[in-house]
Write a protein that holds these residues in place. Structure first.
Motif, PDB file in Angstrom:
ATOM      1  N   GLU A 105       0.815  -1.208   0.000  1.00 55.47           N
ATOM      2  CA  GLU A 105       0.000   0.000   0.000  1.00 55.47           C
ATOM      3  C   GLU A 105       0.854   1.266   0.000  1.00 55.47           C
ATOM      4  OE1 GLU A 105      -3.862  -1.819   2.418  1.00 55.47           O
ATOM      5  OE2 GLU A 105      -2.306  -0.707   3.499  1.00 55.47           O
ATOM      6  N   ASN A 106       1.952   1.253   0.758  1.00 56.68           N
ATOM      7  CA  ASN A 106       2.823   2.432   0.853  1.00 56.68           C
ATOM      8  C   ASN A 106       3.859   2.489  -0.262  1.00 56.68           C
ATOM      9  OD1 ASN A 106       1.478   3.044   3.202  1.00 56.68           O
ATOM     10  ND2 ASN A 106       3.116   2.350   4.571  1.00 56.68           N
ATOM     11  N   GLN A 107       3.971   1.356  -1.022  1.00 58.93           N
ATOM     12  CA  GLN A 107       5.021   1.234  -2.040  1.00 58.93           C
ATOM     13  C   GLN A 107       6.402   1.451  -1.425  1.00 58.93           C
ATOM     14  OE1 GLN A 107       4.500   0.398  -5.864  1.00 58.93           O
ATOM     15  NE2 GLN A 107       3.425  -0.698  -4.226  1.00 58.93           N
ATOM     16  N   ASP A 108       6.603   0.809  -0.271  1.00 62.08           N
ATOM     17  CA  ASP A 108       7.907   0.838   0.393  1.00 62.08           C
ATOM     18  C   ASP A 108       8.842  -0.135  -0.313  1.00 62.08           C
ATOM     19  OD1 ASP A 108       7.068   2.669   2.289  1.00 62.08           O
ATOM     20  OD2 ASP A 108       6.411   1.122   3.697  1.00 62.08           O
ATOM     21  N   PRO A 109      10.042   0.284  -0.682  1.00 65.86           N
ATOM     22  CA  PRO A 109      10.977  -0.612  -1.363  1.00 65.86           C
ATOM     23  C   PRO A 109      11.486  -1.692  -0.416  1.00 65.86           C
ATOM     24  CG  PRO A 109      12.053   1.462  -0.846  1.00 65.86           C
ATOM     25  CD  PRO A 109      10.602   1.638  -0.486  1.00 65.86           C
ATOM     26  N   ILE A 110      11.513  -2.928  -0.895  1.00 75.70           N
ATOM     27  CA  ILE A 110      11.968  -4.059  -0.090  1.00 75.70           C
ATOM     28  C   ILE A 110      13.096  -4.783  -0.821  1.00 75.70           C
ATOM     29  CG2 ILE A 110       9.638  -4.323   0.864  1.00 75.70           C
ATOM     30  CD1 ILE A 110       9.384  -6.889  -0.859  1.00 75.70           C
ATOM     31  N   VAL A 111      13.653  -5.784  -0.143  1.00 77.49           N
ATOM     32  CA  VAL A 111      14.652  -6.668  -0.744  1.00 77.49           C
ATOM     33  C   VAL A 111      14.025  -8.051  -0.894  1.00 77.49           C
ATOM     34  CG1 VAL A 111      16.975  -7.641  -0.582  1.00 77.49           C
ATOM     35  CG2 VAL A 111      16.475  -5.426   0.473  1.00 77.49           C
ATOM     36  N   TYR A 112      14.237  -8.669  -2.047  1.00 74.53           N
ATOM     37  CA  TYR A 112      13.828 -10.063  -2.228  1.00 74.53           C
ATOM     38  C   TYR A 112      15.095 -10.899  -2.310  1.00 74.53           C
ATOM     39  CZ  TYR A 112      11.941 -14.354  -4.141  1.00 74.53           C
ATOM     40  OH  TYR A 112      11.615 -15.676  -4.343  1.00 74.53           O
ATOM     41  N   PHE A 113      15.254 -11.839  -1.365  1.00 74.74           N
ATOM     42  CA  PHE A 113      16.409 -12.728  -1.338  1.00 74.74           C
ATOM     43  C   PHE A 113      16.009 -14.064  -1.950  1.00 74.74           C
ATOM     44  CE2 PHE A 113      17.411  -9.882   2.258  1.00 74.74           C
ATOM     45  CZ  PHE A 113      18.682  -9.483   1.881  1.00 74.74           C
ATOM     46  N   ARG A 114      16.671 -14.395  -3.038  1.00 75.50           N
ATOM     47  CA  ARG A 114      16.404 -15.670  -3.713  1.00 75.50           C
ATOM     48  C   ARG A 114      17.522 -16.648  -3.388  1.00 75.50           C
ATOM     49  NH1 ARG A 114      14.719 -16.392 -10.077  1.00 75.50           N
ATOM     50  NH2 ARG A 114      14.331 -18.622 -10.020  1.00 75.50           N
ATOM     51  N   ALA A 115      17.167 -17.836  -2.894  1.00 77.74           N
ATOM     52  CA  ALA A 115      18.165 -18.822  -2.514  1.00 77.74           C
ATOM     53  C   ALA A 115      18.914 -19.330  -3.740  1.00 77.74           C
ATOM     54  CB  ALA A 115      17.503 -19.980  -1.787  1.00 77.74           C
ATOM     55  N   VAL A 116      20.237 -19.320  -3.650  1.00 79.37           N
ATOM     56  CA  VAL A 116      21.087 -19.876  -4.698  1.00 79.37           C
ATOM     57  C   VAL A 116      21.409 -21.325  -4.367  1.00 79.37           C
ATOM     58  CG1 VAL A 116      23.332 -19.692  -5.842  1.00 79.37           C
ATOM     59  CG2 VAL A 116      22.081 -17.627  -5.193  1.00 79.37           C
ATOM     60  N   ARG A 117      21.733 -21.557  -3.114  1.00 81.89           N
ATOM     61  CA  ARG A 117      21.963 -22.872  -2.540  1.00 81.89           C
ATOM     62  C   ARG A 117      21.729 -22.729  -1.047  1.00 81.89           C
ATOM     63  NH1 ARG A 117      27.760 -23.065  -1.016  1.00 81.89           N
ATOM     64  NH2 ARG A 117      28.735 -21.108  -1.673  1.00 81.89           N
ATOM     65  N   GLU A 118      21.807 -23.801  -0.331  1.00 80.16           N
ATOM     66  CA  GLU A 118      21.454 -23.743   1.080  1.00 80.16           C
ATOM     67  C   GLU A 118      22.333 -22.739   1.833  1.00 80.16           C
ATOM     68  OE1 GLU A 118      20.403 -26.739   4.799  1.00 80.16           O
ATOM     69  OE2 GLU A 118      21.361 -27.515   2.988  1.00 80.16           O
ATOM     70  N   GLY A 119      21.674 -21.740   2.439  1.00 80.92           N
ATOM     71  CA  GLY A 119      22.378 -20.753   3.246  1.00 80.92           C
ATOM     72  C   GLY A 119      22.901 -19.553   2.476  1.00 80.92           C
ATOM     73  N   TYR A 120      22.799 -19.561   1.142  1.00 80.41           N
ATOM     74  CA  TYR A 120      23.347 -18.494   0.312  1.00 80.41           C
ATOM     75  C   TYR A 120      22.235 -17.890  -0.542  1.00 80.41           C
ATOM     76  CZ  TYR A 120      28.047 -20.020   1.548  1.00 80.41           C
ATOM     77  OH  TYR A 120      29.189 -20.335   2.241  1.00 80.41           O
ATOM     78  N   TYR A 121      22.292 -16.550  -0.682  1.00 82.35           N
ATOM     79  CA  TYR A 121      21.196 -15.835  -1.333  1.00 82.35           C
ATOM     80  C   TYR A 121      21.713 -14.802  -2.322  1.00 82.35           C
ATOM     81  CZ  TYR A 121      18.422 -17.930   2.343  1.00 82.35           C
ATOM     82  OH  TYR A 121      17.827 -18.840   3.171  1.00 82.35           O
ATOM     83  N   PHE A 122      20.874 -14.563  -3.325  1.00 79.38           N
ATOM     84  CA  PHE A 122      21.110 -13.465  -4.260  1.00 79.38           C
ATOM     85  C   PHE A 122      20.013 -12.435  -4.014  1.00 79.38           C
ATOM     86  CE2 PHE A 122      20.812 -10.996  -8.074  1.00 79.38           C
ATOM     87  CZ  PHE A 122      22.118 -10.844  -8.470  1.00 79.38           C
ATOM     88  N   PRO A 123      20.374 -11.165  -3.759  1.00 78.96           N
ATOM     89  CA  PRO A 123      19.349 -10.164  -3.459  1.00 78.96           C
ATOM     90  C   PRO A 123      18.907  -9.373  -4.698  1.00 78.96           C
ATOM     91  CG  PRO A 123      21.493  -9.279  -2.912  1.00 78.96           C
ATOM     92  CD  PRO A 123      21.729 -10.660  -3.493  1.00 78.96           C
ATOM     93  N   TYR A 124      17.626  -9.133  -4.772  1.00 80.47           N
ATOM     94  CA  TYR A 124      17.070  -8.223  -5.770  1.00 80.47           C
ATOM     95  C   TYR A 124      16.523  -7.008  -5.024  1.00 80.47           C
ATOM     96  CZ  TYR A 124      17.215 -12.275  -8.890  1.00 80.47           C
ATOM     97  OH  TYR A 124      17.621 -13.350  -9.638  1.00 80.47           O
ATOM     98  N   TYR A 125      16.930  -5.832  -5.459  1.00 78.81           N
ATOM     99  CA  TYR A 125      16.522  -4.608  -4.738  1.00 78.81           C
ATOM    100  C   TYR A 125      16.796  -3.393  -5.614  1.00 78.81           C
ATOM    101  CZ  TYR A 125      21.583  -4.336  -3.982  1.00 78.81           C
ATOM    102  OH  TYR A 125      22.950  -4.297  -4.176  1.00 78.81           O
ATOM    103  N   PRO A 126      16.105  -2.275  -5.352  1.00 77.88           N
ATOM    104  CA  PRO A 126      14.880  -2.169  -4.560  1.00 77.88           C
ATOM    105  C   PRO A 126      13.703  -2.731  -5.341  1.00 77.88           C
ATOM    106  CG  PRO A 126      15.398  -0.061  -5.549  1.00 77.88           C
ATOM    107  CD  PRO A 126      16.524  -0.987  -5.931  1.00 77.88           C
ATOM    108  N   ILE A 127      12.826  -3.436  -4.650  1.00 81.50           N
ATOM    109  CA  ILE A 127      11.660  -4.066  -5.252  1.00 81.50           C
ATOM    110  C   ILE A 127      10.395  -3.425  -4.685  1.00 81.50           C
ATOM    111  CG2 ILE A 127      10.348  -6.214  -5.442  1.00 81.50           C
ATOM    112  CD1 ILE A 127      12.879  -6.253  -7.095  1.00 81.50           C
ATOM    113  N   LEU A 128       9.440  -3.149  -5.555  1.00 79.83           N
ATOM    114  CA  LEU A 128       8.129  -2.662  -5.122  1.00 79.83           C
ATOM    115  C   LEU A 128       7.090  -3.744  -5.407  1.00 79.83           C
ATOM    116  CD1 LEU A 128       8.171   1.000  -6.520  1.00 79.83           C
ATOM    117  CD2 LEU A 128       8.808   0.227  -4.234  1.00 79.83           C
ATOM    118  N   ILE A 129       6.295  -4.061  -4.415  1.00 82.77           N
ATOM    119  CA  ILE A 129       5.235  -5.044  -4.607  1.00 82.77           C
ATOM    120  C   ILE A 129       4.174  -4.437  -5.528  1.00 82.77           C
ATOM    121  CG2 ILE A 129       3.448  -6.427  -3.479  1.00 82.77           C
ATOM    122  CD1 ILE A 129       5.202  -6.401  -0.965  1.00 82.77           C
TER     123      ILE A 129
END
Length: 296
Positions: A105-129
């Motif tokens: 509703e506020n269009q607050d930018p967030i981070v989406y962390f996508r798992a690459v392998r167990e315990g490790y992530y690739f971040p996508y940002y800034p993301i708006l829902i």
């Protein structure tokens, strides 16, 4: 509760911090422990909640980050080839869902962390829902913000579809492909063994622009910038038996130590293979690419 201005300032600083982490780490993945060390003005603010899959700091009015798990999870979050993610509400009607909807509703930018392998992530940002579906209890978000202007993927024109495919391939699939290939090769060039991730690429054996250029680790090689450029320009080939061949024209040249040590001395060298048999380069793919090298 923080003011909106304070929250936005922290979010902006989070994006800056993630930029720094990627530059320093070679830009391909971050371990979950590092994501819990972020600080703002001396206050530690973990960026990830691996237990819930959604990070809602107590002093924030809306969600800071969401994540996909390495293994299947009870919320059945989904990615697709259009570059959109469908992210499910948590069970019940608790505060996590309220903050998630508020981020929309506020269009607050967030981070989406996508798992690459167990315990490790690739971040996508800034993301708006982009969408909230309270009946289906899901939100939807594009992993590349420019995709949101195209509207519903089901209604794409042919031109929009081609544009979306190019965005997904270059900005979404390629980072994950790079992360998986560099991990398979222990962050070292398969030819010269240089171990600086910032100097490494994930090279496709069969180019990704072709129908058979799949973004699978077996279609990849971890190569330093020099050897990647040489491989793409058919100055260097790799046989199906994993041996390096240098273009005959280069073997006859005399042009200083870089040519001698970087390329000529690699002729006949056997590449270093991933420890996992499933991650090793496809012999069939290498054969096709080596034939192109021989014909050049």
């Amino acid at each position: 509760m923080r003011t909106r201005e304070e929250e936005l300032a922290i979010r902006s600083d989070v994006f800056r911090w993630l930029d720094e982490q990627f530059i320093g780490g070679g830009g391909y993945e971050i371990h979950h422990t590092a994501l819990k060390t972020y600080e703002f003005n001396g206050e530690r603010i973990p960026l990830l909640d691996t237990g819930k899959g959604i990070r809602n700091p107590a002093t924030f009015s809306s969600t800071l980050s969401i994540m996909s798990g390495w293994k299947a999870n009870q919320y059945n979050d989904q990615h697709n080839d259009t570059g959109w993610v469908t992210y499910s509400y948590r069970a019940g009607d608790g505060g996590d869902n309220i903050k998630l909807v508020r981020a929309y509703e506020n269009q607050d930018p967030i981070v989406y962390f996508r798992a690459v392998r167990e315990g490790y992530y690739f971040p996508y940002y800034p993301i708006l829902i982009a969408e909230n579906d309270p009946i289906g209890r899901v939100v939807r978000l594009p992993l590349e913000q420019s995709l949101s202007i195209l509207g519903d993927p089901m209604d794409y024109t042919e031109q929009q579809r081609r544009y979306a495919e190019s965005i997904v391939k270059s900005r979404l699939h390629q980072p994950l492909f790079r992360a998986k290939v560099l991990h398979a090769y222990a962050s070292a060039c398969t030819i010269c063994d240089i171990r600086h991730a910032e100097l490494l690429d994930a090279a496709h054996i069969i180019p990704d622009a072709t129908d058979f250029g799949v973004a699978h680790v077996s279609n990849g090689l971890a190569l330093c910038k020099l050897h990647h450029a040489a491989y793409d320009r058919a100055l260097l080939g790799i046989t199906p038996d994993y041996e390096v061949r240098i273009n005959s024209r280069l073997l006859d040249e005399v042009d200083g130590p870089m040519l001698r040590h970087g390329l000529q001395d690699m002729h006949g060298h056997t590449i270093r293979l991933p420890s996992s048999a499933k991650a090793r380069p496809s012999r069939d793919g290498l054969a096709v690419r080596f034939q192109e090298f021989m014909n050049s």
